[in-house]
Write a protein that holds these residues in place. Structure first.
Motif, short mmCIF file in Angstrom:
data_model
loop_
_atom_site.label_atom_id
_atom_site.label_comp_id
_atom_site.label_asym_id
_atom_site.label_seq_id
_atom_site.Cartn_x
_atom_site.Cartn_y
_atom_site.Cartn_z
N LEU A 76 0.81 -1.21 0.00
CA LEU A 76 0.00 0.00 0.00
C LEU A 76 0.84 1.26 0.00
CD1 LEU A 76 -2.84 1.20 0.17
CD2 LEU A 76 -2.70 1.06 2.65
N GLU A 77 2.01 1.22 0.71
CA GLU A 77 2.79 2.44 0.83
C GLU A 77 3.40 2.89 -0.49
OE1 GLU A 77 3.33 -0.33 2.44
OE2 GLU A 77 5.45 -0.92 2.50
N THR A 78 3.44 2.01 -1.50
CA THR A 78 3.99 2.42 -2.79
C THR A 78 2.90 2.91 -3.74
OG1 THR A 78 3.82 0.22 -3.76
CG2 THR A 78 5.84 0.74 -2.54
N VAL A 79 1.63 2.78 -3.33
CA VAL A 79 0.54 3.17 -4.21
C VAL A 79 0.28 4.67 -4.13
CG1 VAL A 79 -1.93 2.90 -4.64
CG2 VAL A 79 -0.52 0.90 -4.11
N ARG A 80 0.31 5.21 -2.93
CA ARG A 80 0.01 6.61 -2.75
C ARG A 80 1.17 7.48 -3.24
NH1 ARG A 80 -3.60 7.82 1.65
NH2 ARG A 80 -2.11 9.36 2.46
N PRO A 81 0.87 8.65 -3.81
CA PRO A 81 1.95 9.55 -4.21
C PRO A 81 2.70 10.06 -2.99
CG PRO A 81 -0.16 10.66 -4.35
CD PRO A 81 -0.47 9.21 -4.07
N ALA B 68 2.23 21.11 3.50
CA ALA B 68 2.16 19.69 3.83
C ALA B 68 0.72 19.27 4.12
CB ALA B 68 3.06 19.38 5.02
N ARG B 69 -0.01 20.14 4.79
CA ARG B 69 -1.42 19.82 5.10
C ARG B 69 -2.25 19.71 3.82
NH1 ARG B 69 -5.83 22.67 5.45
NH2 ARG B 69 -4.71 24.65 5.25
N LEU B 70 -2.05 20.61 2.89
CA LEU B 70 -2.78 20.54 1.62
C LEU B 70 -2.44 19.26 0.86
CD1 LEU B 70 -2.34 24.25 0.50
CD2 LEU B 70 -4.50 23.17 1.13
N LEU B 71 -1.18 18.87 0.88
CA LEU B 71 -0.76 17.64 0.21
C LEU B 71 -1.36 16.42 0.90
CD1 LEU B 71 2.87 18.81 -0.35
CD2 LEU B 71 1.41 17.97 -2.20
N ALA B 72 -1.40 16.46 2.23
CA ALA B 72 -2.01 15.36 2.98
C ALA B 72 -3.47 15.21 2.63
CB ALA B 72 -1.84 15.59 4.48
N GLU B 73 -4.17 16.33 2.54
CA GLU B 73 -5.59 16.29 2.21
C GLU B 73 -5.83 15.81 0.79
OE1 GLU B 73 -6.81 20.28 3.04
OE2 GLU B 73 -6.92 19.95 5.22
N SER C 201 -2.64 11.56 6.18
CA SER C 201 -1.38 11.18 5.56
C SER C 201 -0.58 10.22 6.42
CB SER C 201 -0.54 12.43 5.30
OG SER C 201 0.68 12.10 4.66
N ARG C 202 0.25 9.41 5.77
CA ARG C 202 1.29 8.67 6.47
C ARG C 202 2.54 9.52 6.39
NH1 ARG C 202 -1.42 3.57 4.47
NH2 ARG C 202 -0.98 4.40 2.42
N VAL C 203 3.17 9.76 7.52
CA VAL C 203 4.21 10.78 7.62
C VAL C 203 5.50 10.20 8.19
CG1 VAL C 203 4.78 13.08 8.51
CG2 VAL C 203 2.38 12.48 8.08
N ARG C 204 6.59 10.54 7.54
CA ARG C 204 7.92 10.32 8.10
C ARG C 204 8.54 11.69 8.35
NH1 ARG C 204 10.85 5.49 4.56
NH2 ARG C 204 9.35 3.84 5.03
N ALA C 205 9.19 11.83 9.50
CA ALA C 205 9.73 13.14 9.87
C ALA C 205 11.24 13.05 10.08
CB ALA C 205 9.06 13.64 11.15
#
Length: 267
Positions: free
Chosen positions: A7-12, A28-33, A58-62
């Motif tokens: 699944l993690e490779t499907v989302r942009p 980042a919020r707009l991209l998450a939405e 969103s799934r997030v890495r920081a």
């Protein structure tokens, strides 16, 4: 039967720097939405930003690190983990007030290395991957400050002039590819930029008419999605940018001095 694609490779995937607050967080919020997974970076703690972005879906890495350094940029690039980057929002930036001769040279170098060296290095790493697969979008956060001499912000304005120019040139170099480059050029925006830059005793630092970072981010994001080359955020800033094109540099420098000279807010 083979396993389905993870699944993690499907989302942009989008990478956003300077994402702890302000314009970067709002981008980042707009991209998450819009359904993007995120790799975000900043030189300050990101736990609160991660929480807000995950709440937006969103799934997030920081990555907390100093993007003024090669090590910081490489740590961020490593976190991408070879996934295709669909959007790079190169937003990280550092300001610096006071007179040039009164500034610490370490502080000066940090502004140059954050705003220029780190931005260019990350753009090259991610941009090469985008060009290889012939697709992707890059949004640079430049500034209308780059259109005028920045008295009492001399290094910062000069660094933003570099970013503005670099963005336009890179867009032209990539015009026959599937990679789109856009430059967001905000004016005075209501973030903690002025406090971090030591500008709170200036007219511009204490001014009440600052743009909402959420509005600035939306203007930039929509321009990126349209494929625009550049966008100035806000009508007043558009007028200021237009005037800067026809006003002598000496006049612009004096105008900037009135905004950014230390103690100016008290006069």
């Amino acid at each position: 039967m083979t396993d389905p694609t993870p699944l993690e490779t499907v989302r942009p995937l989008a990478v956003v720097t300077g994402a702890s607050s302000g314009i970067g967080y709002e981008l980042a919020r707009l991209l998450a939405e819009d359904g993007y997974d995120l790799v975000i970076a900043a030189d300050r703690p990101l736990a609160e930003a991660v929480q807000g972005l995950e709440a937006a879906g969103s799934r997030v890495r920081a990555v907390q690190g100093d993007l003024a350094t090669e090590e910081g940029v490489q740590a961020l690039y490593t976190e991408i983990d070879n996934r295709p980057v669909d959007v790079l929002a190169a937003n990280a930036g550092q300001g610096l007030g006071q007179g040039f001769l009164d500034q610490s040279f370490d502080d000066i170098l940090h502004v140059i290395n954050t705003n220029i060296s780190g931005t260019v290095r990350l753009a090259q790493l991610v941009g090469r991957d985008m060009r290889e697969r012939d697709g992707g979008r890059i949004l640079f956060t430049g500034s209308i400050a780059g259109l005028m001499p920045g008295s009492f912000q001399a290094v910062y304005n000069a660094s933003k002039a570099f970013v503005d120019s670099f963005s336009f040139a890179l867009r032209n170099e990539l015009k026959d590819t599937g990679v789109i480059v856009t430059c967001l050029m905000p004016g005075v925006t209501d973030t903690d930029f002025f406090e971090r830059a030591g500008l709170m005793d200036t007219e511009v630092g204490q001014g009440e008419h600052k743009m909402d970072p959420a509005k600035v981010a939306k203007i930039g994001y929509e321009a990126l999605k349209r494929g625009d080359g550049d966008v100035v955020a806000g009508f007043k800033n558009k007028m200021q940018a237009a005037m800067a094109a026809v006003t002598p540099q000496s006049v612009l420098a004096e105008q900037h001095r009135k905004m950014a000279e230390p103690g100016g807010a008290e006069r």
